[in-house]
Scaffold this motif. Structure first.
Motif, short mmCIF file in Angstrom:
data_model
loop_
_atom_site.label_atom_id
_atom_site.label_comp_id
_atom_site.label_asym_id
_atom_site.label_seq_id
_atom_site.Cartn_x
_atom_site.Cartn_y
_atom_site.Cartn_z
N LEU A 240 0.85 -1.07 0.08
CA LEU A 240 0.12 0.00 0.06
C LEU A 240 0.70 1.26 -0.01
CD1 LEU A 240 -2.82 1.49 0.28
CD2 LEU A 240 -2.37 1.25 2.60
N GLY A 241 1.84 1.20 0.87
CA GLY A 241 2.79 2.34 0.84
C GLY A 241 3.39 2.70 -0.61
N ILE A 254 -6.65 -2.69 -3.16
CA ILE A 254 -6.74 -4.00 -2.66
C ILE A 254 -5.99 -4.41 -1.64
CG2 ILE A 254 -5.89 -6.29 -3.60
CD1 ILE A 254 -6.62 -5.31 -6.48
N ALA A 255 -4.93 -3.69 -1.47
CA ALA A 255 -3.92 -3.87 -0.51
C ALA A 255 -4.38 -3.27 0.88
CB ALA A 255 -2.47 -3.13 -0.83
N ILE A 269 -4.02 3.13 7.93
CA ILE A 269 -4.48 2.66 6.70
C ILE A 269 -5.47 3.05 6.07
CG2 ILE A 269 -5.21 0.48 5.35
CD1 ILE A 269 -2.39 0.33 6.20
N ILE A 270 -6.62 3.61 6.94
CA ILE A 270 -7.95 4.09 6.47
C ILE A 270 -7.68 5.76 6.15
CG2 ILE A 270 -10.16 5.00 7.17
CD1 ILE A 270 -10.32 2.60 9.34
N LEU A 271 -6.77 6.46 6.67
CA LEU A 271 -6.41 7.70 6.42
C LEU A 271 -5.69 7.52 5.27
CD1 LEU A 271 -5.41 9.06 9.77
CD2 LEU A 271 -7.45 9.50 8.45
N ILE A 272 -4.59 6.72 4.66
CA ILE A 272 -3.90 6.68 3.58
C ILE A 272 -4.84 6.36 2.32
CG2 ILE A 272 -2.22 5.24 2.20
CD1 ILE A 272 -0.73 4.76 4.83
N LEU A 273 -5.90 5.33 2.57
CA LEU A 273 -6.78 5.20 1.42
C LEU A 273 -7.69 6.36 1.13
CD1 LEU A 273 -8.19 1.53 2.38
CD2 LEU A 273 -6.93 1.99 0.26
#
Length: 358
Positions: A240-241, A254-255, A269-273
């Motif tokens: 994801l990164g 997906i990641a 992860i939620i904030l990155i998405l």
């Protein structure tokens, strides 16, 4: 009994038992100090070490190894240096385990010059010695030096283990050495017959992803499944990164969802998405994932950093303005930001002038 209590996390019972002992030998103190460290209570372990020095028996090599390890974990360089001095004074600095702890302490505290100096002075080295210096250089971004140390290790009788290759692959990732990363991963499996662990796979995925080789990283995950591994959150997070850096929203989605399946409370992860969705104008998807975060009661953990100034630790939390010198610190940061912007503008002007003349 002390070891048993600390082994199951019953710290209070272990301390009570230690306090109730009419006489305490070095083993009792050592077991408690080490156990506190293992239970993430390093500061309490250091306090106990000070009490031991004042009223207990003399520390031995195991005591100093445990205390240096605590200084590595906190990390606290000034206490590590003081412990180093006490170790030399007590004559335990020539023991391999103690020297290994010193190398690790200096490495984790960011002083690689002292780590290398201590490593170079060791009369004999085991695999932990080599791992400490390799992983230290890798962690601080000196990938080429870490690989040089690994090649020196290979010329000795000491055989690398799985931790060695975590350091080597991490070094390749930090230094952007994609071909070398592939080579060393193959060497680990085929020459040294070391089965890859989650950490090795994470390093390789991170290495490939950093340089935009997303498709190869996905193929690598397929290989991981074929080896019977269930892909952990850390590996999906590394992918994801990479997708975030290279704006590959399709694979990143997906990641990210894979990570949330495993760790539904992972706010990062939620904030990155959400950030990735916003970057391509998918505002509704960003709002959807924010709503999901609120519904599940997930809260973002504040970032934390600390620094030592004149042997005093200063802790900073994201959004926290309670530090007594906050205004002065903020003013200096604004000044630095202004100077950086001025230098960038000057550099851009010089580049434009060069192009114009050409």
């Amino acid at each position: 009994m002390i070891v048993g209590y600390l082994g199951i996390g019953e710290v209070g019972s272990a301390i009570e038992l230690l306090e109730s002992m009419p006489t305490r030998d070095t083993a009792a103190w050592n077991a408690t100090i080490f156990g506190l460290s293992e239970n993430d209570l390093g500061e309490e372990g250091l306090k106990l070490f000070i009490r031991m020095k004042e009223s207990g028996p003399s520390p031995d090599k195991n005591t100093f190894t445990s205390v240096l390890t605590i200084c590595s974990d906190l990390p606290t360089l000034h206490l590590g240096r003081q412990t180093h001095a006490l170790t030399v004074k007590a004559g335990f600095d020539h023991f391999v385990a103690v020297s290994n702890a010193m190398v690790t302490m200096y490495s984790r505290c960011g002083n690689m010059d002292f780590a290398l100096l201590e490593f170079s002075c060791m009369k004999s080295r085991d695999v932990i010695s080599w791992n400490s210096i390799i992983c230290g250089f890798a962690h601080h971004g000196n990938g080429e030096v870490a690989l040089e140390m690994f090649e020196q290790m290979r010329s000795t009788d000491v055989q690398p283990n799985h931790i060695t290759f975590v350091g080597v692959l991490s070094a390749c990732s930090h230094a952007g050495l994609v071909d070398q990363g592939r080579f060393y991963f193959h060497m680990m499996r085929c020459k040294y017959f070391i089965e890859p662990t989650t950490e090795h796979y994470t390093c390789v995925v991170d290495l490939l992803g950093r340089f935009g080789l997303i498709d190869e990283a996905m193929s690598f995950l397929d290989e991981m499944r074929a080896d019977g591994f269930e892909i952990p959150a850390s590996v999906w997070g590394a992918l994801l990164g990479a997708c975030r850096i290279h704006k590959n929203v399709e694979v990143g989605e997906i990641a990210g969802e894979k990570v949330l399946d495993i760790e539904p409370g992972n706010s990062g992860i939620i904030l990155i998405l959400a950030e990735m969705y916003l970057s391509i104008g998918r505002k509704e998807d960003a709002e959807r994932i924010w709503t999901r975060m609120k519904e599940k009661g997930v809260k973002k953990q504040p970032g934390c950093s600390w620094i030592e100034v004149n042997n005093i630790g200063h802790v900073f939390l994201s959004g926290d303005k309670s530090h007594p010198k906050f205004c002065r610190i903020y003013s200096v940061l604004e000044l630095l930001h202004t100077e950086i912007e001025a230098e960038i503008a000057k550099s851009n002007a010089a580049s434009f002038q060069h192009v114009k003349v050409a």
